[in-house]
Write a protein that holds these residues in place. Structure first.
Motif, PDB file in Angstrom:
ATOM      1  N   GLU A  23      37.097  44.545  42.363  1.00  0.00           N
ATOM      2  CA  GLU A  23      37.148  43.114  41.666  1.00  0.00           C
ATOM      3  C   GLU A  23      37.246  41.950  42.662  1.00  0.00           C
ATOM      4  O   GLU A  23      37.280  41.322  42.168  1.00  0.00           O
ATOM      5  N   ILE A  24      38.211  42.551  43.637  1.00  0.00           N
ATOM      6  CA  ILE A  24      39.153  42.144  44.290  1.00  0.00           C
ATOM      7  C   ILE A  24      37.937  41.661  45.443  1.00  0.00           C
ATOM      8  O   ILE A  24      37.720  40.167  45.609  1.00  0.00           O
ATOM      9  N   ARG A  27      35.363  39.228  43.862  1.00  0.00           N
ATOM     10  CA  ARG A  27      36.016  37.999  44.065  1.00  0.00           C
ATOM     11  C   ARG A  27      35.977  37.309  45.660  1.00  0.00           C
ATOM     12  O   ARG A  27      35.791  36.329  45.862  1.00  0.00           O
ATOM     13  N   CYS A  28      36.017  37.988  46.716  1.00  0.00           N
ATOM     14  CA  CYS A  28      36.345  37.909  48.047  1.00  0.00           C
ATOM     15  C   CYS A  28      34.768  37.982  48.800  1.00  0.00           C
ATOM     16  O   CYS A  28      34.707  37.044  50.130  1.00  0.00           O
ATOM     17  N   ALA A  65      47.903  44.500  43.008  1.00  0.00           N
ATOM     18  CA  ALA A  65      46.041  43.794  43.062  1.00  0.00           C
ATOM     19  C   ALA A  65      46.543  43.333  42.052  1.00  0.00           C
ATOM     20  O   ALA A  65      45.683  41.887  41.800  1.00  0.00           O
ATOM     21  N   LEU A  68      47.822  39.725  42.999  1.00  0.00           N
ATOM     22  CA  LEU A  68      46.456  39.047  44.392  1.00  0.00           C
ATOM     23  C   LEU A  68      44.932  38.327  43.552  1.00  0.00           C
ATOM     24  O   LEU A  68      44.484  37.508  43.495  1.00  0.00           O
ATOM     25  N   LEU A  69      44.581  39.504  42.415  1.00  0.00           N
ATOM     26  CA  LEU A  69      43.410  38.819  41.551  1.00  0.00           C
ATOM     27  C   LEU A  69      43.758  37.421  41.087  1.00  0.00           C
ATOM     28  O   LEU A  69      43.309  36.681  41.147  1.00  0.00           O
ATOM     29  N   LEU A  72      43.615  34.839  43.549  1.00  0.00           N
ATOM     30  CA  LEU A  72      42.268  34.176  44.267  1.00  0.00           C
ATOM     31  C   LEU A  72      41.990  33.491  43.038  1.00  0.00           C
ATOM     32  O   LEU A  72      41.290  32.941  43.608  1.00  0.00           O
ATOM     33  N   TYR A  96      49.063  36.428  37.969  1.00  0.00           N
ATOM     34  CA  TYR A  96      49.934  35.929  39.195  1.00  0.00           C
ATOM     35  C   TYR A  96      51.034  36.501  38.668  1.00  0.00           C
ATOM     36  O   TYR A  96      51.600  37.129  39.557  1.00  0.00           O
TER      37      TYR A  96
END
Length: 195
Positions: A23-24, A27-28, A65, A68-69, A72, A96
């Motif tokens: 997923e990261i 999204r990136c 992780a 980080l989601l 983001l 977060y």
């Protein structure tokens, strides 16, 4: 308890991190390559080693992780110019705060991660129009992390020069060879080297 039972939480945390990594990557902007990200992560030396040890590093990867989601999502909210209210910023961040707190209590190395996340967020905020409600929302999130992590921050500060890290081996040619083997070939390549 058996060695397997002690290692199972690390294996479960490692397995739970794999979809988060995908997923990261999505999204990136990885697009069709996003499914490759958890494969690369799963075959990498350190996460694989973390997954088979009886320590909290795999759980730490999972919490990082998740954080980080949320981070983001906050950046996307800032960049896309969605309704810029404090509440919208808090909602956009998702996991977060709880994930950052859990990561901080899992490992002290979360501090540089959080510092870097804040610096990048501030840089993006300066670049994308400087909406004050977004900055205020982000600052509230950071205050929540700090308030919940005061005991851990105190522990980190009191332990920094106490010798609790004396278990880290000295930098010798043999140690560097083990480290290189671990990073390049994973756990099993390093297992052949004497420590």
């Amino acid at each position: 308890t058996s060695p397997l039972a002690v290692r199972l939480p690390s294996l479960f945390a490692f397995a739970a991190t794999l979809p988060l990594v995908a997923e990261i990557a999505r999204r990136c902007g990885a697009g069709r390559m996003a499914p490759l990200a958890p494969v690369i992560f799963g075959l990498s030396a350190l996460p694989a080693d973390y997954a088979i040890t009886a320590r909290g590093y795999a759980l730490w990867d999972f919490f990082l992780a998740l954080a980080l989601l949320g981070w983001l999502a906050s950046l996307r909210h800032l960049r896309c110019g969605r309704s810029v209210t404090i509440g919208a910023t808090l909602r956009a961040s998702g996991w977060y705060v709880p994930a950052a707190i859990a990561a901080l209590y899992t490992h002290a190395a979360t501090v540089p991660f959080l510092a870097a996340a804040n610096l990048v967020f501030l840089g993006c905020w300066l670049r994308y129009g400087r909406p004050l409600p977004v900055l205020a929302g982000w600052c509230l999130l950071q205050l929540a992390v700090i308030a919940c992590a005061i005991p851990e921050i105190g522990a980190i500060l009191t332990q920094r020069w106490t010798g609790t890290h004396d278990w880290i081996p000295p930098t010798t040619p043999r140690y560097l060879a083990v480290l290189a083997a671990t990073l390049s070939g994973g756990y099993f390549a390093a297992a052949r080297w004497p420590r």
